[in-house]
Structure formats: C-alpha cells, structure tokens
Design a protein around this motif. Structure first.
Motif, mmCIF file in Angstrom:
data_model
loop_
_atom_site.group_PDB
_atom_site.id
_atom_site.type_symbol
_atom_site.label_atom_id
_atom_site.label_comp_id
_atom_site.label_asym_id
_atom_site.label_seq_id
_atom_site.Cartn_x
_atom_site.Cartn_y
_atom_site.Cartn_z
ATOM 1 N N UNK A 192 -68.551 90.671 29.188
ATOM 2 C CA UNK A 192 -69.682 90.065 29.455
ATOM 3 C C UNK A 192 -69.091 88.848 29.974
ATOM 4 N N UNK A 193 -67.851 88.424 30.067
ATOM 5 C CA UNK A 193 -67.010 87.389 30.430
ATOM 6 C C UNK A 193 -67.035 86.322 29.411
ATOM 7 N N UNK A 194 -67.158 86.486 28.264
ATOM 8 C CA UNK A 194 -67.345 85.676 27.140
ATOM 9 C C UNK A 194 -65.867 85.389 26.416
ATOM 10 N N UNK A 195 -65.443 84.164 25.970
ATOM 11 C CA UNK A 195 -64.339 83.929 25.393
ATOM 12 C C UNK A 195 -64.745 84.448 23.849
ATOM 13 N N UNK A 196 -63.600 84.895 23.188
ATOM 14 C CA UNK A 196 -63.725 85.407 21.818
ATOM 15 C C UNK A 196 -62.760 84.574 21.025
ATOM 16 N N UNK A 197 -63.612 84.325 19.766
ATOM 17 C CA UNK A 197 -63.093 83.753 18.458
ATOM 18 C C UNK A 197 -63.261 84.458 17.413
ATOM 19 N N UNK A 198 -62.282 84.426 16.435
ATOM 20 C CA UNK A 198 -62.503 85.033 15.012
ATOM 21 C C UNK A 198 -62.584 84.042 14.161
ATOM 22 N N UNK A 199 -63.270 84.099 13.055
ATOM 23 C CA UNK A 199 -63.506 83.087 11.899
ATOM 24 C C UNK A 199 -63.575 84.061 10.700
ATOM 25 N N UNK A 200 -63.851 83.345 9.604
ATOM 26 C CA UNK A 200 -63.934 83.853 8.412
ATOM 27 C C UNK A 200 -65.195 83.162 7.351
ATOM 28 N N UNK A 201 -65.611 83.644 6.576
ATOM 29 C CA UNK A 201 -66.526 83.401 5.291
ATOM 30 C C UNK A 201 -65.803 82.678 4.273
ATOM 31 N N UNK A 202 -64.485 82.475 4.467
ATOM 32 C CA UNK A 202 -63.670 81.917 3.364
ATOM 33 C C UNK A 202 -63.203 83.250 2.645
ATOM 34 N N UNK A 203 -62.208 83.207 2.144
ATOM 35 C CA UNK A 203 -61.508 84.519 1.615
ATOM 36 C C UNK A 203 -59.860 84.151 1.294
ATOM 37 N N UNK A 204 -59.259 84.986 0.632
ATOM 38 C CA UNK A 204 -58.001 85.168 0.404
ATOM 39 C C UNK A 204 -57.182 85.767 1.445
ATOM 40 N N UNK A 205 -55.925 86.009 1.398
ATOM 41 C CA UNK A 205 -55.033 86.493 2.458
ATOM 42 C C UNK A 205 -55.681 88.127 2.592
ATOM 43 N N UNK A 206 -56.178 88.601 1.664
ATOM 44 C CA UNK A 206 -56.547 90.023 1.816
ATOM 45 C C UNK A 206 -57.515 90.071 2.589
ATOM 46 N N UNK A 207 -58.468 89.211 3.081
ATOM 47 C CA UNK A 207 -59.505 89.260 3.947
ATOM 48 C C UNK A 207 -58.911 88.649 5.184
ATOM 49 N N UNK A 208 -58.003 87.818 5.368
ATOM 50 C CA UNK A 208 -57.478 87.223 6.502
ATOM 51 C C UNK A 208 -56.665 88.286 7.234
ATOM 52 N N UNK A 209 -55.810 89.334 6.577
ATOM 53 C CA UNK A 209 -54.909 90.360 7.281
ATOM 54 C C UNK A 209 -55.859 91.021 8.384
ATOM 55 N N UNK A 255 -57.285 76.983 -4.671
ATOM 56 C CA UNK A 255 -56.282 76.415 -5.458
ATOM 57 C C UNK A 255 -55.142 77.533 -5.429
ATOM 58 N N UNK A 256 -55.443 78.628 -5.141
ATOM 59 C CA UNK A 256 -54.303 79.621 -5.187
ATOM 60 C C UNK A 256 -54.738 80.814 -4.431
ATOM 61 N N UNK A 257 -53.694 81.881 -4.094
ATOM 62 C CA UNK A 257 -53.811 82.941 -3.317
ATOM 63 C C UNK A 257 -53.095 84.171 -3.771
ATOM 64 N N UNK A 258 -53.558 85.417 -3.259
ATOM 65 C CA UNK A 258 -52.996 86.537 -3.732
ATOM 66 C C UNK A 258 -51.509 86.602 -3.183
ATOM 67 N N UNK A 259 -50.788 87.571 -3.901
ATOM 68 C CA UNK A 259 -49.400 87.765 -3.387
ATOM 69 C C UNK A 259 -49.505 89.128 -3.186
ATOM 70 N N UNK A 260 -48.703 89.644 -2.090
ATOM 71 C CA UNK A 260 -48.245 88.800 -0.922
ATOM 72 C C UNK A 260 -49.168 87.896 -0.211
ATOM 73 N N UNK A 261 -48.904 86.830 0.397
ATOM 74 C CA UNK A 261 -49.899 86.034 1.062
ATOM 75 C C UNK A 261 -49.537 85.603 2.482
ATOM 76 N N UNK A 262 -50.447 85.414 3.153
ATOM 77 C CA UNK A 262 -50.182 84.938 4.586
ATOM 78 C C UNK A 262 -49.445 84.008 4.446
ATOM 79 N N UNK A 263 -48.712 83.795 5.818
ATOM 80 C CA UNK A 263 -47.781 82.875 5.919
ATOM 81 C C UNK A 263 -48.176 81.575 6.867
ATOM 82 N N UNK A 264 -48.362 80.524 6.640
ATOM 83 C CA UNK A 264 -49.006 79.454 7.279
ATOM 84 C C UNK A 264 -47.935 78.219 7.511
ATOM 85 N N UNK A 265 -47.436 78.246 8.908
ATOM 86 C CA UNK A 265 -46.454 77.541 9.279
ATOM 87 C C UNK A 265 -46.503 76.893 10.758
ATOM 88 N N UNK A 266 -46.222 75.528 10.819
ATOM 89 C CA UNK A 266 -46.307 75.038 11.928
ATOM 90 C C UNK A 266 -47.668 75.271 12.708
#
Length: 334
Positions: A265-282, A303-314
């Motif tokens: 349809x010619x739309x741009x696409x974004x992916x978001x989240x309803x909050x969650x740990x790295x298990x939901x982000x992956x 205040x904390x995340x699961x292990x292993x976790x997503x890497x947030x850098x730069x």
C-alpha cells in the motif's frame, strides 16, 4: 506438546505515563512450549486498552492446552486464537521451538538475509517539561527519542524541551489518541519547528475519518488504529505509516504478513512494543530488520532484564540468537 505459563511482575525505573495510564510495574506472561526434546519460549504484555489482562491471557493460553497436546504449528495457531497477547506468546514460542528443532535460526526462517543492529528510539513518558529535558539529556547514547504527549496543554513545552536538550536526535511523538484534529493543528507549528519526524496515533480511533482530508507536513503513523493484518486495507488515507506490535497482531507470523501488506500500500512501517523484556524484543527485532522506524526500548525502562539480554549500544539494539530464536541443545525429558 505441553504448555507452561506463568505471570511475572517487572518494576519500572520511573513511572511511565501516557494518555490515560500510569505504570509503576508491568505484569508479563511467559509461555514455554515443550515437545519432550525441545522447548520454545514467548512473552506477552497484552493490549491493556482493549481490556487484556495478564491473568486473562494466561487463562486463554491454559484453555488451548488440549489442542497443543495433539500437536500444533504456527499456521494452525492463527485460526485457533484471535489476535492479541495470548496468540503472541504462543506464536513466538512456536517460532523458538521450530528454531530449536531445525537448527535454523528464526531470522533465517523469516527470510532475513543477515540481521543487523537497528537504530531504536528511547521513549520519554508524558512528564513535566523540565523532567522531559532531564530524561532527554540523560539518554546521552540515544540517537532517536520518542515523546509521549497527552493533549493536556503541556505538549508544546515538552517538545521544545526535548529538542533543546537534544538537538542532534531523530525525534518522534506519540499522542496515544489524546488529541482532537483542532488540537493537533494548533500543535503542528511547534512540531514542525522542532523537526519532529513522525506523529503516532494523535486522534481516537473513532475519529480517524478526520484525517481523511488532512494534509500533514509530518508523517502520521497508525498505532491503535491498526491491530492486525485486516485493518490495513481500511486504513484512513491520512496515515502514511503503521506501527506493528506483536502483542496487538498476535505474534511474529502475522507481523511479517503485515509488513508485506503495508509495503504493497506504499506505507512506511514501524515496529513497536507494549513494554517487555528482551525475550519480547527479540522476535520484534526480526520485524525491525524490515522497518523504517524501530521502537524497541522496552527493557531499558525496567530495573532489570533477563539474561541473556538485548545489547543497547550507540543508540542501537542488537538481539543475539542466544536470547530467543536460535538453535539450542535439546532439553532432557522430565
């Protein structure tokens, strides 16, 4: 197959404020699907503004245990459950299980040639303007920020404060249905001056028609107005982008189909989240490989995340196969 489900509570660093809601912690549903030798996991927060609760999601998942005992795959799951948090958790668990069984990572099954780190937004709640400025400055590593707006009269000052604190970042705003068209038009000069790049869901979903003939100088993305694949065909022409969230659409399987339909349809696409740990982000990170805008900062708000976790850098997010969706050693029965 057997299903195990539990509800976990994850405290937030700061209260998270959006239109009509304030969160101090979030309850998340975690599902594990086992076939005797292998297992797969999925996580869901659900869609609170549609009345979903963690307890209700867990009950829905428990109600399909018998269906899973006879065997289940992602295609069958689409017709077994409607879109929403329960199907999301189970769909992602089945993707994870499939990767463990096949030895092929989920990103390859999804048709991604080579996954890459994605620039992600860092979200700032609808705080007082001085707090917005403080948070924007504190996210020194962020290269993209998203502000929650509410239509409460402070939004212009919030936007100006964020831009003054961080003149270097990509800046988006999210109205969470808190505006009328008149209010949006009054705020628009401030958004243009601040070089806001994207406006998410400014109007209530029952007022989408007001956008039909509205020519916005800034792209407008549908969030609450697009839950699943079926909503894309009837979307107001006032939207030029959609925000896909796995909790809304019921998992990675439908999310990938939504990307294809939106592009058609010619739309741009974004992916978001309803909050969650790295298990939901992956799993959402896989969708992010195909998107114009990525908003996957959920774990950094806890205040904390699961292990292993997503890497947030730069300002980027990277999700390794170790988090979810990779080949793993078979589990021992019992």
């Amino acid at each position: 197959m057997d299903i195990a489900v539990r509800v976990e509570t994850w405290p937030l660093i700061h209260p998270f404020r959006i239109t009509g809601w304030t969160y101090d912690a979030l309850d998340l549903v975690v599902v594990t699907v086992r076939d005797g030798e292998h297992e797969g996991r999925g996580e869901a927060a659900g869609v609170d503004y549609l009345g979903e609760t963690p307890a209700g999601i867990a009950d829905t998942i428990a109600s399909v245990r018998d269906a899973f005992r006879g065997g289940m795959d992602r295609a069958r799951l689409q017709s077994l459950l409607p879109i929403g948090g329960a199907r999301n958790a189970l769909d992602c668990a089945l993707w994870d299980l499939e990767a463990a069984r096949s030895g092929q990572p989920a990103w390859r099954t999804a048709g991604i040639a080579t996954p890459r780190p994605c620039l992600t937004t860092w979200t700032i709640g609808a705080e007082a303007p001085d707090v917005v400025a403080e948070r924007a400055a504190s996210y020194a590593h962020a290269r993209a920020l998203k502000l929650k707006l509410t239509g409460d009269g402070l939004d212009a000052d919030r936007v100006r404060a964020a831009r003054a604190a961080r003149g270097d970042v990509w800046l988006g705003v999210d109205g969470n249905q808190g505006f009328s068209l008149d209010a949006l038009e009054r705020l628009m000069p401030v958004l243009v001056e601040a070089e806001v790049a994207l406006i998410e869901q400014p109007l209530p979903i029952d007022r989408d028609v007001d956008l039909d003939d509205f020519h916005s100088p800034i792209p407008i993305a549908a969030d609450e107005s697009v839950q699943g694949l079926g909503d894309i065909a009837t979307l107001s022409p006032g939207f030029s982008a959609i925000n896909i969230k796995l909790d809304k659409c019921g998992g990675l399987t439908e999310a990938l189909a939504m990307v294809e339909a939106a592009r058609a349809r010619g739309l741009q696409v974004m992916v978001g989240n309803m909050l969650g740990t790295s298990l939901a982000m992956a799993p959402a990170f896989i969708v992010g490989q195909l998107c114009d805008v990525v908003d996957l900062d959920g774990p950094v708000l806890f205040t904390a995340d699961r292990e292993p976790r997503a890497d947030y850098r730069d300002g980027m997010i990277w999700c390794s196969e170790d988090i979810w969706g990779g080949a793993r050693v078979a589990v021992r029965p019992g």
